[in-house]
Scaffold this motif. Structure first.
Motif, PDB file in Angstrom:
ATOM      1  N   HIS A  15       5.491  -0.671  10.150  1.00 23.12           N
ATOM      2  CA  HIS A  15       5.009  -2.003  10.501  1.00 23.12           C
ATOM      3  C   HIS A  15       3.514  -2.165  10.246  1.00 23.12           C
ATOM      4  CE1 HIS A  15       8.617  -2.988  13.341  1.00 23.12           C
ATOM      5  NE2 HIS A  15       8.879  -3.222  12.082  1.00 23.12           N
ATOM      6  N   GLY A  16       2.749  -1.092  10.423  1.00 21.92           N
ATOM      7  CA  GLY A  16       1.315  -1.164  10.162  1.00 21.92           C
ATOM      8  C   GLY A  16       1.030  -1.490   8.701  1.00 21.92           C
ATOM      9  N   ALA A  17       1.702  -0.785   7.807  1.00 20.07           N
ATOM     10  CA  ALA A  17       1.528  -1.027   6.374  1.00 20.07           C
ATOM     11  C   ALA A  17       2.000  -2.422   6.005  1.00 20.07           C
ATOM     12  CB  ALA A  17       2.300   0.019   5.570  1.00 20.07           C
ATOM     13  N   GLU A  18       3.034  -2.872   6.673  1.00 21.37           N
ATOM     14  CA  GLU A  18       3.565  -4.208   6.406  1.00 21.37           C
ATOM     15  C   GLU A  18       2.575  -5.292   6.837  1.00 21.37           C
ATOM     16  OE1 GLU A  18       8.049  -6.073   6.669  1.00 21.37           O
ATOM     17  OE2 GLU A  18       7.309  -4.905   8.365  1.00 21.37           O
ATOM     18  N   ILE A  43       0.853  -1.193   0.000  1.00 27.63           N
ATOM     19  CA  ILE A  43       0.000   0.000   0.000  1.00 27.63           C
ATOM     20  C   ILE A  43       0.885   1.238   0.000  1.00 27.63           C
ATOM     21  CG2 ILE A  43      -1.865  -1.198   1.203  1.00 27.63           C
ATOM     22  CD1 ILE A  43      -1.103   0.349   3.744  1.00 27.63           C
ATOM     23  N   SER A  44       0.350   2.325  -0.503  1.00 27.24           N
ATOM     24  CA  SER A  44       1.128   3.556  -0.608  1.00 27.24           C
ATOM     25  C   SER A  44       1.249   4.242   0.752  1.00 27.24           C
ATOM     26  CB  SER A  44       0.460   4.518  -1.595  1.00 27.24           C
ATOM     27  OG  SER A  44      -0.776   4.983  -1.059  1.00 27.24           O
ATOM     28  N   THR A  45       2.206   5.134   0.851  1.00 28.49           N
ATOM     29  CA  THR A  45       2.365   5.920   2.076  1.00 28.49           C
ATOM     30  C   THR A  45       1.102   6.722   2.355  1.00 28.49           C
ATOM     31  OG1 THR A  45       4.749   6.091   1.692  1.00 28.49           O
ATOM     32  CG2 THR A  45       3.773   7.667   3.227  1.00 28.49           C
ATOM     33  N   GLU A  46       0.492   7.254   1.290  1.00 24.72           N
ATOM     34  CA  GLU A  46      -0.728   8.057   1.452  1.00 24.72           C
ATOM     35  C   GLU A  46      -1.860   7.224   2.047  1.00 24.72           C
ATOM     36  OE1 GLU A  46       1.141   7.939  -1.294  1.00 24.72           O
ATOM     37  OE2 GLU A  46       2.008   9.954  -1.162  1.00 24.72           O
TER      38      GLU A  46
END
Length: 248
Positions: free
Chosen positions: A134-137, A34-37
């Motif tokens: 870590h959340g995005a991961e 997922i993107s940073t945004e």
């Protein structure tokens, strides 16, 4: 092209797309889909919801300690997040950080964190989660896990539909205990390590990090590490001591 080859190609493509990120300090390859945004938007929504549903403590001595320590550690990250540090009334001995640097500390943790360096241990650990994305991961791991299950169902549905139910049960258990939980433990250990580096840069006493986790483990009945998303206290403290020894 056979289904199994399509399956392999999809997994390999996702791996190549996702593995373009590295964690700070530990330099570990990451798979982030997922993107940073998108990540920051999810963090902002969750943060606003948390604040609305909680009793936020403002302008007390403890609230200012949380804010000041958090800002001191955030400064050494050199990360341009919109950092926020809030103390929330809750007896749980816990804290968390949402994507984008939104840190929440529960009042319950103040009974464990006996001084500023011990409180810095908590906050630096949570900041580390945000820095390492870590959340995005975790979201990406969940997406990949679901994608693999869908593909598995397609393959079985066309070739051996009688095994679909068994596959889903086995896959769910295997993914939980064989992938997602170990992944969670790895992230927790990594946040410990990055947090120690941040504490060191911010000038806090690293010996207090060990004392904090010793305080957390007192009177705590723990299950086998295999069944948890967190490393057990004994292993955690050993690993932290090793990291500290490298910096001394």
């Amino acid at each position: 092209m056979q289904i199994k080859h399509i399956f392999s190609l999809i997994i390999f493509t996702l791996f190549l797309i996702g593995c373009t990120h590295k964690t700070p300090y530990t330099n570990r390859d990451q798979m982030i889909l997922i993107s940073t945004e998108q990540e920051l938007a999810l963090g902002e929504q969750s943060y606003e919801k948390t604040l609305k549903e909680s009793k936020v403590i403002k302008n007390t001595k403890d609230a200012l300690r949380v804010k000041n320590i958090g800002e001191k550690i955030a400064k050494v990250t050199k990360k341009n997040y919109k950092w926020e540090f809030n103390l929330i009334e809750n007896k749980a001995k816990n804290a968390f950080c949402l994507p984008g640097g939104k840190v929440v500390v529960y009042t319950g943790i103040l009974k464990i964190a006996k001084n500023d360096s011990q409180l810095a241990t908590v906050i630096s650990h949570e900041i580390a989660h945000a820095l390492a994305r870590h959340g995005a991961e975790r979201v990406s791991a969940g997406m990949l896990s679901q994608g693999v299950q869908v593909i598995g169902n397609i393959v079985l549905g066309s070739q051996a539909p009688q095994y679909t139910k068994t596959f889903n049960i086995a896959y769910g258990v295997g993914a939980q205990y064989g992938v997602l939980m170990p992944y969670g433990r790895m992230q927790e250990s990594e946040a410990d390590e990055i947090g120690i580096y941040l504490m060191h840069k911010a000038g806090y006493d690293l010996k207090e990090a060990v004392k904090f986790w010793e305080n957390m483990s007192k009177g705590k009945k723990e299950n086998f590490e295999f069944f948890s998303t967190h490393p057990n206290s004994e292993n955690r403290i050993k690993n932290i001591k090793k990291i500290i020894s490298k910096l001394n």
